[in-house]
Design a protein around this motif. Structure first.
Motif, PDB file in Angstrom:
ATOM      1  N   GLY A  50     -18.960  11.385 -23.947  1.00  0.00           N
ATOM      2  CA  GLY A  50     -19.052  12.390 -24.990  1.00  0.00           C
ATOM      3  C   GLY A  50     -19.704  11.850 -26.250  1.00  0.00           C
ATOM      4  N   LEU A  51     -19.283  10.660 -26.688  1.00  0.00           N
ATOM      5  CA  LEU A  51     -19.865  10.054 -27.880  1.00  0.00           C
ATOM      6  C   LEU A  51     -21.341   9.717 -27.672  1.00  0.00           C
ATOM      7  N   PHE A  52     -21.641   9.173 -26.503  1.00  0.00           N
ATOM      8  CA  PHE A  52     -23.029   8.799 -26.218  1.00  0.00           C
ATOM      9  C   PHE A  52     -23.915  10.038 -26.133  1.00  0.00           C
ATOM     10  N   ALA A  53     -23.421  11.089 -25.472  1.00  0.00           N
ATOM     11  CA  ALA A  53     -24.207  12.320 -25.357  1.00  0.00           C
ATOM     12  C   ALA A  53     -24.444  12.939 -26.727  1.00  0.00           C
ATOM     13  N   GLY A  54     -23.425  12.893 -27.593  1.00  0.00           N
ATOM     14  CA  GLY A  54     -23.602  13.412 -28.940  1.00  0.00           C
ATOM     15  C   GLY A  54     -24.667  12.641 -29.702  1.00  0.00           C
ATOM     16  N   TYR A  55     -24.635  11.317 -29.576  1.00  0.00           N
ATOM     17  CA  TYR A  55     -25.630  10.481 -30.242  1.00  0.00           C
ATOM     18  C   TYR A  55     -27.028  10.737 -29.680  1.00  0.00           C
ATOM     19  N   ALA A  56     -27.138  10.800 -28.353  1.00  0.00           N
ATOM     20  CA  ALA A  56     -28.439  11.054 -27.728  1.00  0.00           C
ATOM     21  C   ALA A  56     -28.955  12.448 -28.069  1.00  0.00           C
ATOM     22  N   CYS A  57     -28.048  13.406 -28.210  1.00  0.00           N
ATOM     23  CA  CYS A  57     -28.426  14.756 -28.622  1.00  0.00           C
ATOM     24  C   CYS A  57     -29.042  14.734 -30.020  1.00  0.00           C
ATOM     25  N   TRP A  58     -28.420  14.002 -30.923  1.00  0.00           N
ATOM     26  CA  TRP A  58     -28.930  13.887 -32.292  1.00  0.00           C
ATOM     27  C   TRP A  58     -30.303  13.234 -32.302  1.00  0.00           C
ATOM     28  N   LEU A  59     -30.480  12.187 -31.493  1.00  0.00           N
ATOM     29  CA  LEU A  59     -31.777  11.518 -31.426  1.00  0.00           C
ATOM     30  C   LEU A  59     -32.858  12.462 -30.912  1.00  0.00           C
ATOM     31  N   ALA A  60     -32.527  13.233 -29.869  1.00  0.00           N
ATOM     32  CA  ALA A  60     -33.502  14.178 -29.329  1.00  0.00           C
ATOM     33  C   ALA A  60     -33.834  15.254 -30.353  1.00  0.00           C
ATOM     34  N   TRP A  61     -32.833  15.724 -31.075  1.00  0.00           N
ATOM     35  CA  TRP A  61     -33.056  16.755 -32.097  1.00  0.00           C
ATOM     36  C   TRP A  61     -33.971  16.247 -33.208  1.00  0.00           C
ATOM     37  N   ARG A  62     -33.807  14.968 -33.560  1.00  0.00           N
ATOM     38  CA  ARG A  62     -34.614  14.369 -34.626  1.00  0.00           C
ATOM     39  C   ARG A  62     -35.925  13.780 -34.104  1.00  0.00           C
ATOM     40  N   ASP A  63     -36.173  13.932 -32.805  1.00  0.00           N
ATOM     41  CA  ASP A  63     -37.376  13.397 -32.169  1.00  0.00           C
ATOM     42  C   ASP A  63     -37.490  11.890 -32.373  1.00  0.00           C
ATOM     43  N   ARG A  64     -36.373  11.212 -32.160  1.00  0.00           N
ATOM     44  CA  ARG A  64     -36.344   9.765 -32.262  1.00  0.00           C
ATOM     45  C   ARG A  64     -36.247   9.152 -30.869  1.00  0.00           C
ATOM     46  N   PRO A  65     -36.545   7.853 -30.736  1.00  0.00           N
ATOM     47  CA  PRO A  65     -36.494   7.219 -29.410  1.00  0.00           C
ATOM     48  C   PRO A  65     -35.110   7.324 -28.785  1.00  0.00           C
ATOM     49  N   GLU A  66     -35.109   7.415 -27.464  1.00  0.00           N
ATOM     50  CA  GLU A  66     -33.867   7.495 -26.721  1.00  0.00           C
ATOM     51  C   GLU A  66     -33.054   6.202 -26.884  1.00  0.00           C
ATOM     52  N   PRO A  67     -31.725   6.268 -26.662  1.00  0.00           N
ATOM     53  CA  PRO A  67     -30.907   5.048 -26.733  1.00  0.00           C
ATOM     54  C   PRO A  67     -31.350   4.034 -25.679  1.00  0.00           C
ATOM     55  N   PRO A  68     -30.943   2.775 -25.821  1.00  0.00           N
ATOM     56  CA  PRO A  68     -31.328   1.751 -24.840  1.00  0.00           C
ATOM     57  C   PRO A  68     -30.948   2.145 -23.421  1.00  0.00           C
ATOM     58  N   ALA A  69     -31.865   1.923 -22.494  1.00  0.00           N
ATOM     59  CA  ALA A  69     -31.640   2.311 -21.109  1.00  0.00           C
ATOM     60  C   ALA A  69     -30.442   1.588 -20.500  1.00  0.00           C
ATOM     61  N   ALA A  70     -30.258   0.312 -20.855  1.00  0.00           N
ATOM     62  CA  ALA A  70     -29.145  -0.451 -20.295  1.00  0.00           C
ATOM     63  C   ALA A  70     -27.809   0.142 -20.719  1.00  0.00           C
ATOM     64  N   LEU A  71     -27.731   0.604 -21.977  1.00  0.00           N
ATOM     65  CA  LEU A  71     -26.494   1.196 -22.464  1.00  0.00           C
ATOM     66  C   LEU A  71     -26.221   2.534 -21.793  1.00  0.00           C
ATOM     67  N   LYS A  72     -27.253   3.347 -21.679  1.00  0.00           N
ATOM     68  CA  LYS A  72     -27.055   4.638 -21.021  1.00  0.00           C
ATOM     69  C   LYS A  72     -26.715   4.446 -19.546  1.00  0.00           C
ATOM     70  N   GLY A  73     -27.349   3.472 -18.907  1.00  0.00           N
ATOM     71  CA  GLY A  73     -27.015   3.190 -17.510  1.00  0.00           C
ATOM     72  C   GLY A  73     -25.558   2.793 -17.352  1.00  0.00           C
ATOM     73  N   ALA A  74     -25.054   1.988 -18.304  1.00  0.00           N
ATOM     74  CA  ALA A  74     -23.658   1.566 -18.248  1.00  0.00           C
ATOM     75  C   ALA A  74     -22.715   2.762 -18.362  1.00  0.00           C
ATOM     76  N   VAL A  75     -22.953   3.611 -19.363  1.00  0.00           N
ATOM     77  CA  VAL A  75     -22.081   4.765 -19.577  1.00  0.00           C
ATOM     78  C   VAL A  75     -22.131   5.700 -18.373  1.00  0.00           C
ATOM     79  N   THR A  76     -23.328   5.894 -17.831  1.00  0.00           N
ATOM     80  CA  THR A  76     -23.466   6.765 -16.660  1.00  0.00           C
ATOM     81  C   THR A  76     -22.747   6.172 -15.456  1.00  0.00           C
ATOM     82  N   LEU A  77     -22.840   4.868 -15.288  1.00  0.00           N
ATOM     83  CA  LEU A  77     -22.127   4.224 -14.187  1.00  0.00           C
ATOM     84  C   LEU A  77     -20.626   4.405 -14.325  1.00  0.00           C
ATOM     85  N   TYR A  78     -20.079   4.233 -15.520  1.00  0.00           N
ATOM     86  CA  TYR A  78     -18.631   4.315 -15.703  1.00  0.00           C
ATOM     87  C   TYR A  78     -18.105   5.713 -15.401  1.00  0.00           C
TER      88      TYR A  78
END
Length: 229
Positions: A50-78
């Motif tokens: 939830g926290l990561f999706a909220g942060y990634a949502c904000w980045l997409a809204w502001r047209d900023r680079p996506e979060p690090p792939a390794a971090l997103k992969g970790a959260v998705t794995l968990y």
């Protein structure tokens, strides 16, 4: 990311956040309290998503680079571990670690499905649809085990204090520490393999997205600037 994809990512990630909140709130309407739910890997992984999706949502809204792939992969794995372990181990009557499934009121039952089914599926879909491909490396699968192993240590120490364990496969009172050790190794290997699956899918999709390499015999040389196809 194009404007259309950014808008889709924002809507999708807001859906993930809402699903996490709904799952926790609805589950807390049952006999369990919010503080009583916190020691569970399910809740911790959902909160992380939830926290990561909220942060990634904000980045997409502001047209900023996506979060690090390794971090997103970790959260998705968990969160994938949460869904897989629940459906294949805890809620599966054929599993030696099956937990009795109580009769739940409608709200609590919906919360349970949000946390164990809806959010994991949405998180994997977000990873598959909106991530840039080809950025994961096989070594990440080993790094990603840090949180599950840390959680194991937390659960065992907490169990010594409260004499209660969140999951039967790490119940030192029933299995003994030798049994928990065997269980932990088997699960760690399974989680490592699952992490490698994410890395493999990412690499394959990255190669497909890039097309054939320039030195591929099937590629015809073209003048610089000439469009392909």
């Amino acid at each position: 990311m194009s404007l259309r994809r950014r808008r889709a990512a924002v809507v999708f990630r807001l859906t993930v956040v809402i699903s996490v909140v709904a799952g926790i709130v609805l589950t807390a309407l049952g006999p369990a309290t919010v503080t009583g739910l916190l020691p569970y890997f399910t809740i911790q992984s959902n909160v992380a998503v939830g926290l990561f999706a909220g942060y990634a949502c904000w980045l997409a809204w502001r047209d900023r680079p996506e979060p690090p792939a390794a971090l997103k992969g970790a959260v998705t794995l968990y969160i994938t571990i949460t869904g897989v372990v629940y459906h294949l181990v805890l809620a599966n009557p054929a599993s030696p670690f099956a937990m009795p499934q109580p009769d739940r009121a409608l709200g609590e039952a919906l919360g349970n499905q949000f946390l164990h089914t809806v959010v994991p599926l949405l998180a994997v879909a977000d990873w598959a649809l909106f991530d840039r491909r080809g950025r994961l490396r096989p070594r990440y699968a080993a790094w990603w085990l840090a949180f599950p192993l840390g959680y194991l240590g937390f659960a065992l120490v907490r169990g010594l204090v409260v004499d209660r364990y969140p999951y039967p496969f790490i119940d030192a009172g029933e299995l003994g520490y030798d049994g928990v050790g065997i269980s932990a190794v088997l699960f760690a290997v399974a989680f490592w393999v699952l992490g490698l699956v994410f890395v493999g899918v990412d690499l394959v999709l990255g190669r497909v997205g890039r097309g054939p390499a320039p030195d591929d015999p099937g590629v015809v040389d073209r003048p610089v600037g000439e469009p392909v196809g």
